[in-house]
Design a protein around this motif. Structure first.
Motif, PDB file in Angstrom:
ATOM      1  N   THR A   1      -9.283   1.436  -1.329  1.00 14.11           N
ATOM      2  CA  THR A   1      -8.870   2.749  -0.827  1.00 14.11           C
ATOM      3  C   THR A   1      -9.669   3.053   0.429  1.00 14.11           C
TER       4      THR A   1
ATOM      5  N   ARG B   1      -7.606   8.432  -6.569  1.00 15.09           N
ATOM      6  CA  ARG B   1      -8.795   7.576  -6.698  1.00 15.09           C
ATOM      7  C   ARG B   1      -9.209   7.425  -8.164  1.00 15.09           C
TER       8      ARG B   1
ATOM      9  N   ILE C   1      -3.971   3.414  -0.272  1.00 15.09           N
ATOM     10  CA  ILE C   1      -4.384   2.553  -1.379  1.00 15.09           C
ATOM     11  C   ILE C   1      -3.654   1.228  -1.247  1.00 15.09           C
TER      12      ILE C   1
ATOM     13  N   VAL D   1      -6.866   4.935  -9.671  1.00 14.33           N
ATOM     14  CA  VAL D   1      -7.218   3.591  -9.204  1.00 14.33           C
ATOM     15  C   VAL D   1      -8.404   3.061 -10.003  1.00 14.33           C
TER      16      VAL D   1
ATOM     17  N   PHE E   1      -7.944  -2.899  -6.230  1.00 15.23           N
ATOM     18  CA  PHE E   1      -7.387  -2.059  -5.177  1.00 15.23           C
ATOM     19  C   PHE E   1      -8.481  -1.720  -4.170  1.00 15.23           C
TER      20      PHE E   1
ATOM     21  N   SER F   1       0.838  -1.199   0.000  1.00 17.95           N
ATOM     22  CA  SER F   1       0.000   0.000   0.000  1.00 17.95           C
ATOM     23  C   SER F   1       0.871   1.247   0.000  1.00 17.95           C
TER      24      SER F   1
END
Length: 82
Positions: free
Chosen positions: A66, A50, A78, A53, A64, A37
């Motif tokens: 978050t 984000r 993350i 991701v 993933f 992470s």
């Protein structure tokens, strides 16, 4: 009004690539192994991370997670989970 006509002017390429502010998270996301992470701080940086991701979830065979970090304001972590 007179218009000047130019010849042999190359057409610039269309800039349809992903925005630089999001692309900077590609390398760390590709480097993560399952269970690894990293932390991101700042309102806009969290949004950018984000978004990146989400792009990776959609376009690559990776998953993933978050989470907002309770001990730090405007900070997310993350994790690669697959």
């Amino acid at each position: 009004m007179e218009i000047k006509i130019d010849k042999n002017i190359p057409i610039p390429s269309i800039n349809k690539g992903r925005q630089r502010k999001v692309v900077k998270y590609d390398e760390p996301l590709f480097a993560l192994e399952v269970g690894d992470s990293f932390e991101v701080s700042g309102d806009q940086e969290c949004i950018n991370a984000r978004n990146c991701v989400q792009y990776h979830k959609t376009n690559f065979d990776t998953k993933f997670a978050t989470r907002s970090m309770p001990n730090a304001e405007n900070t997310i972590r993350i994790w690669r989970i697959q």
